[in-house]
Structures are given as C-alpha cells and as structure tokens.
Design a protein around this motif. Structure first.
Motif, PDB file in Angstrom:
ATOM      1  N   SER A  63       0.833  -1.196   0.000  1.00 17.55           N
ATOM      2  CA  SER A  63       0.000   0.000   0.000  1.00 17.55           C
ATOM      3  C   SER A  63       0.870   1.248   0.000  1.00 17.55           C
ATOM      4  O   SER A  63       1.917   1.282   0.653  1.00 17.55           O
ATOM      5  N   ASP A  64       0.418   2.278  -0.724  1.00 10.69           N
ATOM      6  CA  ASP A  64       1.093   3.577  -0.709  1.00 10.69           C
ATOM      7  C   ASP A  64       0.710   4.399   0.514  1.00 10.69           C
ATOM      8  O   ASP A  64       1.356   5.402   0.811  1.00 10.69           O
ATOM      9  N   GLN A  65      -0.356   3.995   1.203  1.00  8.10           N
ATOM     10  CA  GLN A  65      -0.861   4.712   2.369  1.00  8.10           C
ATOM     11  C   GLN A  65      -0.802   3.808   3.599  1.00  8.10           C
ATOM     12  O   GLN A  65      -0.874   2.582   3.481  1.00  8.10           O
ATOM     13  N   THR A  67      -1.974   1.534   6.498  1.00 12.54           N
ATOM     14  CA  THR A  67      -3.127   0.632   6.488  1.00 12.54           C
ATOM     15  C   THR A  67      -3.679   0.407   7.891  1.00 12.54           C
ATOM     16  O   THR A  67      -2.943   0.502   8.878  1.00 12.54           O
ATOM     17  N   ASN A 142       4.091   0.615   8.168  1.00 11.17           N
ATOM     18  CA  ASN A 142       3.137   1.338   7.315  1.00 11.17           C
ATOM     19  C   ASN A 142       1.707   1.157   7.820  1.00 11.17           C
ATOM     20  O   ASN A 142       0.781   0.867   7.061  1.00 11.17           O
ATOM     21  N   ASP A 144      -1.681   2.587  10.166  1.00 11.21           N
ATOM     22  CA  ASP A 144      -2.385   3.734  10.719  1.00 11.21           C
ATOM     23  C   ASP A 144      -2.622   3.432  12.201  1.00 11.21           C
ATOM     24  O   ASP A 144      -3.448   2.577  12.533  1.00 11.21           O
TER      25      ASP A 144
END
Length: 197
Positions: A63-65, A67, A142, A144
């Motif tokens: 993922s670029d964002q 997760t 990576n 959230d």
C-alpha cells in the motif's frame, strides 16, 4: 459480537505521534498460506517482548498509504494454542481489503502445581504489549495507529474484550517506549468466549 471502543483521547493513536521511531528490521518469508491475487509481505516470529512466547506473525498488504491493522489472539484457555490457528479465509479477506493482520503468541498460565501467583494477567499483559509494540512501530510497518482492531476465539476473544473495555494501559513516563503507547482499540470482536474477565 462487535464492540466499538474509544476513550475520546485521539482514537488510540500513538502517545508521541510525531516522534521518529527506530526502524523495525523484518525478515520477509514465504507465507504459510496461499495469497492468490494479493500483494503482501509476511514476517514470522517477530519478537515483541522478552518472554519465550512473545512473538507474532504479521501480514502487510502492499500500500502507498498507512493501512488499518487487525490483531488476532488465539484460543486455548490461556494454557495452550498457537498464533497459527488464525483462519486463512480471514487473512485473505483482511489483506484483500487493504488491512494488515498480526497474529500473536502470548505466555501461558501455569496449570501444574505449584501454581504461579500471576495467573491470567500474564497472557493479557503480553497481548497488550504486542498491541503497543505494533503501534510503536507503526512507521516501519506502514500502519495507521488510529485504526487498530482485534478479535479472537475463546480465550483470545476474552483478551479482545479485556483490551476493549480496560482503561488505557499507556504509561507515558515508562522507560520502555513501547509501554508509553496506547492500548486503545477502535473495535473488538469476540467469537465463542467467556466474558467474565
């Protein structure tokens, strides 16, 4: 059963959100299950504490964002069981939705005489530490840190309920930076559990 949890203190995000964290060195290996059409890395037996069973496995979707994360706690009455008992169907469903998955081993209670005087709090605190460890290393993984949920079966479900209903275990003055992290969860799910903890 699903219980939403929030104490209003920022949704359970890191206690020092802007701090640069040390890089967590992960060794990616072949996952133990097939992940058809899913781009994800897998790391086994990542150590989150000093105890013999303080290890976890983690699946990280590409993922670029950052997760969300779901943590699985295995069952077994707090004296048996293993992190590998997570359903492959669940792993694929979470990863397919862009959600990272961690599955945790924790210390067992002593079921032989002479019994220890610690009891079930030992695996519960291990599980809380695993959550805090994952939140502490959110940059490396990576993740959230505000979007963390947990679930489990039997004893693992009780662990999820305990974490979801317990006061935040963050200790801002602790010398161990992992233990400064929040133990708050956005949601918990419990399957085939006893809710008396």
């Amino acid at each position: 059963t699903l219980i939403a949890c929030s104490d209003g203190n920022n949704g359970g995000s890191s206690s020092v959100a802007e701090e640069i964290r040390p890089q967590l060195d992960l060794v990616s290996t072949e996952p133990p299950i097939e992940l058809p059409g899913i781009s994800a890395s897998y790391s086994a037996d990542v150590r989150y504490g000093d105890g013999e069973r303080n290890v976890l496995d983690i699946y990280l979707p590409e993922s670029d964002q950052p997760t969300p994360l779901v943590i699985f706690f295995h069952g077994g009455g707090y004296y048996q069981g293993d992190k590998s008992s997570i359903s492959a169907v669940d792993i694929r469903a979470f990863l397919g939705a862009g959600i990272a998955v961690a599955t945790i081993n924790y210390s067992f209670i002593d079921v032989n005489q002479p019994y220890d005087d610690v009891g079930v709090i030992k695996p519960l605190e291990d599980s809380a530490r695993a959550l805090q460890f994952l939140r502490y290393h959110y940059q490396s993984l990576n993740l959230d840190p505000e979007q963390v949920a947990s679930y489990g079966i039997s004893a693992g479900a009780s662990t999820s309920l305990w974490l979801g209903t317990h006061d935040d275990l963050a200790d801002p003055d602790n010398a161990d930076p992992v233990l400064r992290e929040s133990s708050r969860l956005k949601a918990v799910a419990a399957l085939h559990t006893q809710g008396t903890l």
